[in-house]
Design a protein around this motif. Structure first.
Motif, mmCIF file in Angstrom:
data_model
loop_
_atom_site.group_PDB
_atom_site.id
_atom_site.type_symbol
_atom_site.label_atom_id
_atom_site.label_comp_id
_atom_site.label_asym_id
_atom_site.label_seq_id
_atom_site.Cartn_x
_atom_site.Cartn_y
_atom_site.Cartn_z
ATOM 1 N N THR A 157 13.864 12.495 6.658
ATOM 2 C CA THR A 157 13.023 13.347 5.812
ATOM 3 C C THR A 157 11.557 12.962 6.014
ATOM 4 O O THR A 157 11.217 11.792 6.040
ATOM 5 C CB THR A 157 13.374 13.089 4.335
ATOM 6 N N VAL A 158 10.741 13.979 6.150
ATOM 7 C CA VAL A 158 9.304 13.709 6.258
ATOM 8 C C VAL A 158 8.692 13.997 4.901
ATOM 9 O O VAL A 158 8.868 15.083 4.356
ATOM 10 C CB VAL A 158 8.655 14.577 7.353
ATOM 11 N N LEU A 159 8.013 13.016 4.349
ATOM 12 C CA LEU A 159 7.408 13.241 3.046
ATOM 13 C C LEU A 159 6.075 12.495 2.929
ATOM 14 O O LEU A 159 5.683 11.738 3.816
ATOM 15 C CB LEU A 159 8.357 12.823 1.912
ATOM 16 N N ALA A 160 5.432 12.751 1.816
ATOM 17 C CA ALA A 160 4.158 12.074 1.532
ATOM 18 C C ALA A 160 4.350 11.228 0.292
ATOM 19 O O ALA A 160 4.893 11.707 -0.712
ATOM 20 C CB ALA A 160 3.058 13.097 1.294
ATOM 21 N N VAL A 161 3.930 9.967 0.358
ATOM 22 C CA VAL A 161 4.069 9.073 -0.802
ATOM 23 C C VAL A 161 2.697 8.635 -1.269
ATOM 24 O O VAL A 161 1.784 8.418 -0.463
ATOM 25 C CB VAL A 161 4.914 7.813 -0.472
ATOM 26 N N LEU A 162 2.590 8.537 -2.560
ATOM 27 C CA LEU A 162 1.339 8.092 -3.163
ATOM 28 C C LEU A 162 1.568 6.724 -3.783
ATOM 29 O O LEU A 162 2.519 6.533 -4.547
ATOM 30 C CB LEU A 162 0.911 9.090 -4.253
ATOM 31 N N GLY A 163 0.758 5.778 -3.440
ATOM 32 C CA GLY A 163 0.932 4.447 -4.001
ATOM 33 C C GLY A 163 0.006 3.480 -3.296
ATOM 34 O O GLY A 163 -1.012 3.864 -2.711
ATOM 35 N N SER A 164 0.391 2.215 -3.379
ATOM 36 C CA SER A 164 -0.453 1.199 -2.756
ATOM 37 C C SER A 164 0.392 0.068 -2.204
ATOM 38 O O SER A 164 1.530 -0.119 -2.610
ATOM 39 C CB SER A 164 -1.450 0.649 -3.772
ATOM 40 N N VAL A 165 -0.191 -0.625 -1.275
ATOM 41 C CA VAL A 165 0.522 -1.738 -0.652
ATOM 42 C C VAL A 165 0.427 -2.964 -1.540
ATOM 43 O O VAL A 165 -0.634 -3.294 -2.061
ATOM 44 C CB VAL A 165 -0.091 -2.062 0.723
ATOM 45 N N ARG A 166 1.518 -3.628 -1.732
ATOM 46 C CA ARG A 166 1.544 -4.882 -2.479
ATOM 47 C C ARG A 166 1.278 -6.048 -1.543
ATOM 48 O O ARG A 166 1.327 -5.891 -0.312
ATOM 49 C CB ARG A 166 2.916 -5.076 -3.146
ATOM 50 N N ASP A 167 1.058 -7.156 -2.114
ATOM 51 C CA ASP A 167 0.857 -8.356 -1.296
ATOM 52 C C ASP A 167 2.128 -8.724 -0.552
ATOM 53 O O ASP A 167 2.089 -9.363 0.503
ATOM 54 C CB ASP A 167 0.423 -9.533 -2.160
ATOM 55 N N SER A 168 3.257 -8.362 -1.123
ATOM 56 C CA SER A 168 4.520 -8.706 -0.458
ATOM 57 C C SER A 168 4.692 -7.936 0.841
ATOM 58 O O SER A 168 5.622 -8.188 1.599
ATOM 59 C CB SER A 168 5.694 -8.395 -1.389
ATOM 60 N N GLY A 169 3.816 -7.000 1.064
ATOM 61 C CA GLY A 169 3.959 -6.195 2.279
ATOM 62 C C GLY A 169 4.728 -4.914 2.057
ATOM 63 O O GLY A 169 4.905 -4.131 2.974
ATOM 64 N N LYS A 170 5.201 -4.714 0.860
ATOM 65 C CA LYS A 170 5.931 -3.475 0.586
ATOM 66 C C LYS A 170 5.003 -2.477 -0.092
ATOM 67 O O LYS A 170 4.026 -2.851 -0.720
ATOM 68 C CB LYS A 170 7.118 -3.767 -0.344
ATOM 69 N N PHE A 171 5.363 -1.254 0.053
ATOM 70 C CA PHE A 171 4.555 -0.174 -0.511
ATOM 71 C C PHE A 171 5.133 0.225 -1.860
ATOM 72 O O PHE A 171 6.287 0.590 -1.958
ATOM 73 C CB PHE A 171 4.587 1.008 0.465
ATOM 74 N N LEU A 172 4.304 0.116 -2.880
ATOM 75 C CA LEU A 172 4.786 0.501 -4.197
ATOM 76 C C LEU A 172 4.498 1.982 -4.410
ATOM 77 O O LEU A 172 3.353 2.395 -4.419
ATOM 78 C CB LEU A 172 4.090 -0.338 -5.267
ATOM 79 N N VAL A 173 5.551 2.736 -4.587
ATOM 80 C CA VAL A 173 5.407 4.190 -4.671
ATOM 81 C C VAL A 173 5.218 4.608 -6.112
ATOM 82 O O VAL A 173 5.961 4.200 -6.998
ATOM 83 C CB VAL A 173 6.665 4.869 -4.087
ATOM 84 N N GLU A 174 4.218 5.424 -6.322
ATOM 85 C CA GLU A 174 4.041 5.999 -7.653
ATOM 86 C C GLU A 174 4.576 7.432 -7.707
ATOM 87 O O GLU A 174 5.117 7.864 -8.715
ATOM 88 C CB GLU A 174 2.559 5.992 -8.024
ATOM 89 N N ASP A 175 4.380 8.136 -6.628
ATOM 90 C CA ASP A 175 4.836 9.522 -6.617
ATOM 91 C C ASP A 175 5.078 9.934 -5.162
ATOM 92 O O ASP A 175 4.517 9.345 -4.238
ATOM 93 C CB ASP A 175 3.784 10.426 -7.272
ATOM 94 N N HIS A 176 5.883 10.920 -5.024
ATOM 95 C CA HIS A 176 6.110 11.414 -3.661
ATOM 96 C C HIS A 176 6.233 12.929 -3.710
ATOM 97 O O HIS A 176 6.522 13.505 -4.783
ATOM 98 C CB HIS A 176 7.349 10.787 -3.040
ATOM 99 N N CYS A 177 6.014 13.565 -2.593
ATOM 100 C CA CYS A 177 6.204 15.024 -2.558
ATOM 101 C C CYS A 177 6.691 15.457 -1.191
ATOM 102 O O CYS A 177 6.471 14.789 -0.184
ATOM 103 C CB CYS A 177 4.905 15.742 -2.922
#
Lengths: 469, 463
Positions: A157-177
């Protein structure tokens, strides 16, 4: 609806023979345009890797997602690539999803001796609470966590995610569309009722004779042999029949020649030979009366990878004499009397069903429409041709009727898109088990199931007809 | 009255013949519109029940209508027994149609027989399945035969080619007879020599016999001046007479007749022999026979060439092209003539090979019958002979004619092999003593070995 219209004429058949009997002319095809050209494969070369299809998929979908993201989260949202990400900065990233599933059958794990694993038995669903989502773009990949439901989504699936990168290296997602629906041309207005009959899963050669009477009744209704004058008149308004895959039964796929010794199977015929002969006769009856489009399915004698190419006309010597018979690809898209149809034989939906928590086939169908891709799992878990120039499974424009075949039960729904698109979603049930087909009314874009039944010894409470209280 | 006719018909079908009369079956049988058939059935039921309330009639009905189910308005079409009709009708919200589906004498447990009846009548009426239907589609026109038969035309052309090729084969073989005869002369000598040397090694009577015979033959053959003589050289003493007879008769149409007139068994071996002959004249008895056959065949071929040069020329050419591609071993000839006719030839190989294995006796009998005629029979005779000639060993025979120079050994080998194959088929020949049969096989085996073992490089030289 079909029934109401059929009931309008007086009943004439429970009476002595009349002098003249009405004959109705089939509604002529006003406009038909087969736009399945993107699904036809010419020269095929399998020497390419499948990575190219993902690359082109992302490339084609990116503009759609960027515009959607801007609609959702405002024009000021920053769209960044993974390599440009700064920790802690809120931005939007567009990429392809990959779901790491421990239960996903992996041939490498199976044949690996160090694990000593026995081959996994086939399951109905391969999801697991530990499934991990990873977002990949052209250059990098990053693990996703946060308010994103991994169980519903599938790889590809191709999608767009809104969020920010954490220090752990993972992306914390707040919203997606998702890309949502493509633009749609308005449906034409018709003055008379016209129907298109959608059937799938005829399942010939399956051994069970119960569905044969149902199939015969279906053919008789469409060709105008069955029913009273009212019904025959309505049947004359069926301008097209689409057979959406699985014309042959799963049983015809048995590979005795591989498992058994050669001396046992030397003179035996493949089960599909008889089944194809039966299919030829049915197609002859149908095409003598109505234009028919035949799509191949999972168990039909054509190639396995999507897009499946049309069945070869040499298999139907009787039916190909009529020009009303058309052998088409799977997926299939066409414009019938101005109404855009797009549909598959169901392999895409059933594959997503296996790798996501969604239960209803109609729901999955709607979801594929929303992500603007017919089969996102295509090269990963579903066989697909290695495209590299473009991905033909992306919706470039929105159909009016979107169907998939071989679902366990009938389902139909009108879906509305953000730009006022109106799509009729139809989940065409498997005929060999449900004896049900779908009649789509092109004028009102509504769908009515039509089911057939005979009677059996055990039908004391009319259970077979579904009429029991 | 016409009205009553259908009633009587239905009565007959249901009561006398105990059939299940569905509306579709009745429609096709009486040639009426489906709706009329349904009405006929209903009328019959009503009348019958009026006359005789205890009538043994079971009726099934078709009910269709709509029903609200799971939130949809579902259209249902169902075949129901009479006793369930009212119940089903009451369940439907809107009834679209009800009509009689079928009438039968016995009570039906399930709807399987209904389907079978409909299926059977449909199968026999597949081509006009929508003739009596209530809907006619203007667009459903069968494609014009011209379009759809493009593949059929190809098949037909293949068939025609295949039918022509046998005839052509004969002519070509006939045409090639003169050169082949010369080639054969040379081959037998060499073969004979080799055979003689090999035969010595065998101590069996048969071999001795063959050996002596071959020696004789070879000795005779060395002196061979004319074709006839040469031919006779290959034949043993016993066969000399026949050969002479053959030679004499070759010149005339009657000759062939005469040749054929001798006991069929003779002809049988002859015909059988040609195939063997062509392959290898090394075999003693078989060689004899072969030689006989060859001689006769060559004679015939010569005749053909003499008599029908013009006729055969064109045919030859045609046949050559057609024939040559057929034979696997006739590569040279194929290349020489027309490689392009392979496909055309492909159908013809099946016909030629098929006759030879079995119908050696048959083919042999054919010539006699043919030869009984006159004049034109020559053609036929020749044709036949050439056929068998070809049939027995495909184009090997012709090959021989052509290319005795180039590949004698291979042809001989092939001949030997094929003759050994044909040996069993010629078992039926009465004339041949069993010794001969044994002899040929051993001879062929020995000859085969002789051929192969001539030298290591012989393998390449043959080609």
């Amino acid at each position: 609806m079909f029934s109401e219209q059929a009931a309008q004429r007086a009943h004439t058949l429970l009476s002595p023979p009349s002098a003249s009997n009405a004959t109705f002319a089939r509604v002529p095809v006003s406009t038909y345009n087969n736009s399945s050209q993107p699904f036809r494969l010419g020269e095929r070369s399998f020497s390419r890797q499948y990575a190219h299809i993902y690359a082109t998929r992302l490339l084609q979908m990116r503009p759609f997602l960027v515009s959607r993201a801007q609609q959702h989260w405002g024009d000021g949202v920053q769209i960044k690539k993974l390599c440009e990400l700064q920790p802690g900065e809120k931005c939007c990233v567009v990429g392809t999803l990959f779901k790491a599933m421990p239960l996903q059958p992996s041939i490498l794990r199976e044949i690996s001796e160090e694990h000593n694993l026995l081959p996994q038995p086939p399951r109905s669903k391969y999801i697991h609470p530990d499934d991990q989502l990873v977002l990949e773009d052209e250059l990098q990949r990053i693990k996703l966590e946060g308010s994103i439901d991994a169980s519903k989504l599938v790889t590809g699936t191709v999608l767009a995610v809104l969020g920010s990168v954490r220090d752990s290296g993972k992306f914390l997602v707040e919203d997606h569309c998702f890309a949502e629906l493509a633009p749609q041309k308005p449906a034409p207005t018709l003055d008379t009722d016209r129907f298109v009959l959608l059937v799938s899963g005829l399942g010939l050669g399956g051994g069970g004779g119960e569905s044969l009477l149902g199939t015969q009744l279906l053919v008789d209704v469409v060709t105008g042999q069955l029913g009273d004058e009212g019904e025959q008149c309505s049947a004359a308004h069926v301008s097209r029949v689409i057979l959406a895959g699985n014309l042959l039964s799963h049983n015809t796929q048995s590979r005795d020649s591989i498992n058994k010794a050669k001396y046992l199977t030397k003179k035996t015929q493949a089960a599909s030979v008889e089944a194809v002969k039966m299919l030829d006769e049915i197609l002859l009856q149908l095409s003598a009366s109505v234009p028919v489009d035949v799509m191949p399915g999972e168990f039909d004698p054509t190639n396995y990878t999507l897009p499946q190419q049309p069945l070869h006309p040499c298999m139907f010597p009787l039916a190909t004499a009529y020009s009303t018979l058309q052998l088409v690809t799977n997926p299939y898209q066409a414009t019938i009397d101005g109404v855009r149809f797009l549909g598959t034989s169901g392999q895409n939906v059933s594959d997503i069903f296996r790798y996501s928590s969604m239960e209803d086939h109609l729901e999955i169908l709607e979801w594929t429409l929303r992500i603007r891709h017919i089969s996102p799992t295509a090269p990963d878990t579903l066989g697909c041709y290695p495209f590299y120039k473009n991905d033909p499974f992306i919706f470039l424009d929105c159909p009016h009727v979107y169907f998939c075949g071989n679902t366990p039960q009938f389902g139909s729904k009108i879906f509305r898109g953000p730009e006022d698109q109106r799509v009729l979603l139809v989940a065409v049930p498997d005929f060999s088990t449900t004896q049900t087909a779908c009649l789509v009314n092109l004028r009102s874009l509504a769908c009515q199931p039509i089911s057939f039944s005979g009677f059996g010894a055990e039908d004391e409470d009319l259970g077979g007809l579904g009429l029991s209280p | 009255m016409a009205d009553q006719l259908y009633l009587e018909n239905i009565d007959e079908f249901v009561t006398d013949q105990n059939k299940i009369v569905t509306y579709k079956w009745l429609s096709y049988t009486l040639g009426v519109h489906v709706n009329q058939a349904k009405q006929m059935l209903y009328d019959y039921v009503e009348r019958k029940r009026k006359e005789n309330s205890g009538a043994q009639l079971h009726v099934t009905y078709l009910v269709s209508g709509s029903l609200i189910q799971n939130g949809h308005s579902c259209h249902k079409v169902a075949v129901v027994r009479e006793d369930k009709l009212e119940a089903v009708k009451s369940k439907l919200a809107v009834t679209a149609s009800i009509h009689v589906y079928s009438i039968q004498k016995a009570m039906l447990k399930d709807s399987g027989p209904l389907f079978n009846t409909d299926y059977d009548i449909l199968k026999s009426n597949l081509q006009n399945c929508s003739k009596f239907s209530a809907i006619q589609c203007a667009a459903a026109v069968p494609r014009a035969p011209a379009e759809s038969s493009s593949s059929e035309k190809f098949e037909q052309s293949n068939l025609q080619v295949s039918s022509e090729t046998p005839a052509n084969h004969e002519l070509t073989t006939n045409g090639h007879s003169p050169p082949t005869s010369k080639q054969i002369l040379q081959q037998p000598k060499g073969i004979m020599g080799m055979f003689a040397s090999k035969a010595v090694s065998k101590t069996q009577d048969v071999n001795k016999e063959t050996k002596t015979e071959t020696k004789e033959v070879s000795s005779v053959g060395n002196k061979a001046p004319g074709k006839g003589n040469v031919m006779s050289n290959f034949f043993g003493k016993a066969a000399m007479n026949k050969l002479k007879v053959n030679l004499d008769s070759e010149q005339a149409v009657k000759e062939e007749k005469i040749v054929e007139q001798p006991p069929v068994s003779v002809t049988e071996p002859k015909l059988a022999v040609p195939t063997g002959l062509k392959k290898s004249s090394k075999k003693a008895e078989p060689v004899k026979m072969q030689q006989k056959e060859k001689k006769s065949n060559r004679g015939k071929r010569v005749e053909l060439s003499d008599d029908e040069t013009k006729e055969t020329e064109n045919l030859k050419k045609k046949r050559r092209r057609i024939k040559l591609p057929e034979s696997d071993s006739s590569e040279d000839e194929v290349i020489a003539d027309s490689p392009g006719d392979y496909e055309a030839e492909s159908p013809s190989p099946p016909p030629p090979p098929s006759p030879p294995p079995e119908p050696v006796p048959k083919t042999e009998q054919e010539p006699p019958s043919v030869k009984s005629s006159s004049g034109e029979k020559r053609k036929r005779k020749r044709v036949l002979k050439s056929k068998t000639f070809v049939d027995e060993e495909g184009c090997i025979v012709t090959e021989k004619v052509y290319e005795s120079e180039s590949c004698t050994d291979s042809e001989e080998e092939l001949k030997m092999k094929t003759s050994s194959i044909h040996r069993p088929s010629t078992m039926t020949v009465k004339k041949e003593p069993k010794e001969e049969r044994k002899g040929p096989k051993k001879g062929t085996a020995a000859l085969g070995k002789a051929n192969r073992q001539v030298s290591i490089t012989g393998f390449f030289q043959r080609k």
